[in-house]
Design an enzyme around this catalytic site. Structure first.
Site, PDB file in Angstrom:
ATOM      1  N   HIS A 143       0.821  -1.211   0.000  1.00  0.00           N
ATOM      2  CA  HIS A 143       0.000   0.000   0.000  1.00  0.00           C
ATOM      3  C   HIS A 143       0.851   1.255   0.000  1.00  0.00           C
ATOM      4  O   HIS A 143       2.009   1.267   0.379  1.00  0.00           O
ATOM      5  CB  HIS A 143      -0.999   0.005   1.162  1.00  0.00           C
ATOM      6  CG  HIS A 143      -0.443   0.383   2.494  1.00  0.00           C
ATOM      7  ND1 HIS A 143      -0.296   1.690   2.891  1.00  0.00           N
ATOM      8  CD2 HIS A 143      -0.017  -0.371   3.533  1.00  0.00           C
ATOM      9  CE1 HIS A 143       0.197   1.719   4.121  1.00  0.00           C
ATOM     10  NE2 HIS A 143       0.391   0.480   4.532  1.00  0.00           N
ATOM     11  N   CYS A 144       0.224   2.311  -0.501  1.00  0.00           N
ATOM     12  CA  CYS A 144       0.758   3.665  -0.409  1.00  0.00           C
ATOM     13  C   CYS A 144      -0.383   4.488   0.200  1.00  0.00           C
ATOM     14  O   CYS A 144      -1.136   3.953   1.007  1.00  0.00           O
ATOM     15  CB  CYS A 144       1.239   4.177  -1.770  1.00  0.00           C
ATOM     16  SG  CYS A 144       0.016   4.081  -3.089  1.00  0.00           S
ATOM     17  N   LYS A 145      -0.548   5.722  -0.192  1.00  0.00           N
ATOM     18  CA  LYS A 145      -1.638   6.518   0.403  1.00  0.00           C
ATOM     19  C   LYS A 145      -2.998   6.143  -0.161  1.00  0.00           C
ATOM     20  O   LYS A 145      -3.936   5.884   0.568  1.00  0.00           O
ATOM     21  CB  LYS A 145      -1.387   8.011   0.209  1.00  0.00           C
ATOM     22  CG  LYS A 145      -0.281   8.491   1.100  1.00  0.00           C
ATOM     23  CD  LYS A 145      -0.239   9.989   1.181  1.00  0.00           C
ATOM     24  CE  LYS A 145       0.929  10.314   2.093  1.00  0.00           C
ATOM     25  NZ  LYS A 145       1.051  11.627   2.510  1.00  0.00           N
TER      26      LYS A 145
END
Length: 192
Positions: free
Chosen positions: A112-114
Site C-alpha cells: 500500500h501507499c496513500k
C-alpha cells in the site's frame, strides 16, 4: 478467501471493512490504499505476515501498533509521490519491494501507499511484467485502480522496467526453496 470473525472491538455488528482500493494481486499478495483503524479487522482476517509500505513518511503509531500486535513485519520503501512527468521512480526501491513480494516467506503480504493508485500501481505493474503479462493488460489494471488519475510517467516506468534485473534474485529464491545451495551441486571447472 475466508475471513476470520472479528471481536467486539471492531464494531458492535462485527462488520469488517477493507481498506480503500483493496484488491487481490495474486495468491497471498494484496494491494490497497492506506489502511485505517476501521479496516484492521479485515486485515486481521487476511492473516498478513508482511506489509510493503511505499511512502517516505513514518508509519503512523496506530498502524505500527496494530502490526506489532499482529506480528506483521513492515517493509518500507520510501517512494515520493510525484505528479511531475519528468521525475522518475527509483528503480532500486521497486526492485527491493519486488524481492519482498517474490519471497513467499513474506506471504500473505499487503502492498500500500496513500491511495493505492500510483506507487502501488507501479509496483504491481512491474510484478505483472515478471508474471509475463502483456502491457495492455498491465495498463488496464493500472487504469482501473488509478480511477481516472493515471500518470503517463508511471506507465512509462512500467513499460521500461527491465525484468532481467530480477533474474538473480529469482534464481536465489528458487535455489533456496529447492535446497540446491545446500547440497553442493556447484559446477567445478577444470583448471587448464
Amino acid at each position: 478467501m475466508i475471513l476470520e470473525p472479528v471481536g467486539e472491538e471492531e464494531g458492535a455488528a462485527g462488520l469488517v471493512s477493507p481498506p480503500a482500493n483493496f484488491g487481490m494481486v495474486d495468491a497471498g499478495v494484496y494491494r490497497s490504499g492506506f489502511p485505517d483503524a476501521a479496516s484492521f479487522g479485515f486485515l486481521r482476517g487476511l492473516r498478513l505476515r508482511s506489509v510493503v509500505y511505499l511512502c517516505p513518511e513514518p508509519y503512523p503509531e496506530a498502524n505500527a501498533a496494530f502490526l506489532e500486535a499482529e506480528g506483521i513485519r513492515l517493509f518500507q520503501f520510501g517512494i515520493e509521490g510525484n505528479k511531475d512527468p519528468y521525475v522518475s521512480i527509483p528503480v532500486d526501491a521497486i526492485v527491493g519491494a519486488l524481492r519482498v513480494l517474490l519471497d513467499v516467506r513474506n506471504h500473505p503480504v499487503l502492498i500500500h501507499c496513500k491511495r493505492g493508485k500510483h506507487r502501488t500501481g507501479c509496483l504491481v505493474g512491474c510484478f505483472r511484467k515478471l508474471q509475463n503479462w502483456c502491457l495492455s493488460s498491465i495498463f488496464e489494471e493500472y487504469h482501473r485502480y488509478a480511477a481516472g488519475k493515471s500518470r503517463l510517467s508511471d506507465l512509462r516506468f512500467i513499460e521500461s522496467f527491465d525484468v532481467t534485473c530480477m533474474r538473480d534474485c529469482m534464481l536465489r529464491l528458487i535455489y533456496r526453496y529447492h535446497d540446491c545451495l545446500q547440497k553442493s551441486k556447484r559446477l567445478q571447472y577444470d583448471a587448464r
